[in-house]
Design an enzyme around this catalytic site. Sequence first.
Site, PDB file in Angstrom:
ATOM      1  N   HIS A   1       0.871  -1.181   0.000  1.00 59.47           N
ATOM      2  CA  HIS A   1       0.000   0.000   0.000  1.00 59.47           C
ATOM      3  C   HIS A   1       0.912   1.237   0.000  1.00 59.47           C
ATOM      4  O   HIS A   1       1.981   1.209   0.623  1.00 59.47           O
ATOM      5  CB  HIS A   1      -0.826   0.133   1.276  1.00 59.47           C
ATOM      6  CG  HIS A   1      -1.738  -0.997   1.601  1.00 59.47           C
ATOM      7  ND1 HIS A   1      -1.317  -2.141   2.217  1.00 59.47           N
ATOM      8  CD2 HIS A   1      -3.082  -1.132   1.459  1.00 59.47           C
ATOM      9  CE1 HIS A   1      -2.347  -2.943   2.422  1.00 59.47           C
ATOM     10  NE2 HIS A   1      -3.436  -2.363   1.972  1.00 59.47           N
TER      11      HIS A   1
ATOM     12  N   ASP B   1       2.329   2.009   3.309  1.00 56.58           N
ATOM     13  CA  ASP B   1       3.263   1.052   3.927  1.00 56.58           C
ATOM     14  C   ASP B   1       4.698   1.524   3.797  1.00 56.58           C
ATOM     15  O   ASP B   1       5.532   1.238   4.645  1.00 56.58           O
ATOM     16  CB  ASP B   1       3.200  -0.325   3.240  1.00 56.58           C
ATOM     17  CG  ASP B   1       1.843  -0.967   3.330  1.00 56.58           C
ATOM     18  OD1 ASP B   1       1.084  -0.630   4.258  1.00 56.58           O
ATOM     19  OD2 ASP B   1       1.536  -1.813   2.467  1.00 56.58           O
TER      20      ASP B   1
HETATM   21  C1  XLS Z   1      -7.791  -6.715   4.673  1.00 54.62           C
HETATM   22  C2  XLS Z   1      -7.297  -6.923   3.344  1.00 54.62           C
HETATM   23  C3  XLS Z   1      -6.110  -6.063   2.928  1.00 54.62           C
HETATM   24  C4  XLS Z   1      -5.952  -6.067   1.432  1.00 54.62           C
HETATM   25  C5  XLS Z   1      -5.076  -4.992   0.899  1.00 54.62           C
HETATM   26  O1  XLS Z   1      -8.494  -7.552   5.232  1.00 54.62           O
HETATM   27  O2  XLS Z   1      -7.003  -8.278   3.186  1.00 54.62           O
HETATM   28  O3  XLS Z   1      -4.958  -6.487   3.569  1.00 54.62           O
HETATM   29  O4  XLS Z   1      -5.460  -7.284   0.965  1.00 54.62           O
HETATM   30  O5  XLS Z   1      -5.578  -3.741   1.151  1.00 54.62           O
END
Ligand code: XLS
Length: 448
Positions: free
Chosen positions: A104, A107
């Site tokens: 992200h 991140d």
């Molecule tokens: C949350 C999601 C997230 C997505 C990415 O539950 O799994 O981690 O994969 O934003």
Amino acid sequence: MSSDFFAEVRHPIPFGGIESTDPLSFRVYQPDRLVLGKRMEDHLRVGVCFWHSFAWDGRDMFGSGTLDRPWNAGAMDPMDGARMKMAAAFEFFAKLGVPYYCFHDRDVAPDGESFAEFKSNLDALVDDALGYQERTGARLLWGTANLFGHPRYAGGAATNPDPDVFAYAAAQVKNMLEVTKLLGGTNYVLWGGREGYDTLLNTDLRREGKQLARFLHLVADHKHKIGFTGTLLIEPKPMEPTKHQYDFDSATVHGFLARNGLDGEYRLNIEANHATLAGHNFHHEVAYAVANGMFGSIDANRGDPQNGWDTDQFPNSVEDLVMPLYEILRYGGFSTGGFNFDAKLRRQSLHRTDLFHAHIGGIDTLARALLAAADLVERGTLAAIVETRYAGWKDELGTGILDGSLTLADLAAKVESGEIDPQPVSGLQELLENIVNQAIWSTGRSAG
Ligand code: XLS
Ligand code: NI
Ligand code: NI
């Protein structure tokens, strides 16, 4: 910047075979091993995710961080911390020896005081990432924007009652879509974050649906405008963080996309644990996506059968993965997608090497399931039984019904005359279950 954060681990993790006594070796995963004529690495297209593995320090709602992630400790200058984190992450990708990673925007880059500052932080770090990609060979499976962490998104991003928030989310996605393109990402993911509601008492469902559709159109338009050729993916999830998430499951998302003329633009990123939370299983979600031409990519984390939340654990059950992999193989495999783990360590997994154990175990489990799934494809028994089960639809009656040449009255006449008098047949469920187990057991013998 080079890194020796994982100094205890040699480079790269070797294949040791099923009898290996080295915990830092793969037992089954051999990138170059051919399975149905294709390299294992190309079948699985494994990706490490940045957020749980490097951005998260082990905090939960009951306690603070437990994991050794010095860049999160708060003492460092945010950009220095971000650089140290990125260096450790690429060191990890290279030592694990997997082809992909994903992240992200938030991140990797510190928030800063304004959007402009965040953007310039991200630009600088993306520049670093380009260098790391070149040096290590790691590639970007997908990029995504975090549209749920900041308080501004408490009421949703695209579905927020405030159009300013919609605009802010749009800016973030525009930027991250461009970053993903620049890094050569093969997909862009939209997970619904807080697109949903906590109570219907303050929610205009119809309006929020329109907003979400508009947002997805804008994203698709921008993708074409900038010439990003990767796949746009939506990741279904039924609940958490909101009580009800709009992207509930594969079928709901597919229906929403189709209703809004978007089904040609998006594919699904299916998460194993989200399938469980939706009251399905992983196999169902993958099978639905495959059956409807919506399959894209996978987040392979599992839940815990005792817990009804997103525990994000690394996969460790071959049984859970064989049939999803069978569906994927029969679909022709991934095109742009792959398996990322979207999984986190437990809070007590304190050693730096625990992150390796988690990924090695997950990858070996996937590899082992791939062998069993490939065996099922090769034998063809499951497919033949299904084929036989529907064989009647190829005959005159079946084709006449489907092509519209037979009316309700025509069908009634055939039944009334006694020409049609169907007899129940066995669904063979137990036999089929045994065939799947046999594939798991027999490939186990030869997997070393
Ligand atoms: C949350 C999601 C997230 C997505 C990415 O539950 O799994 O981690 O994969 O934003
Ligand atoms: Ni996910
Ligand atoms: Ni999840």
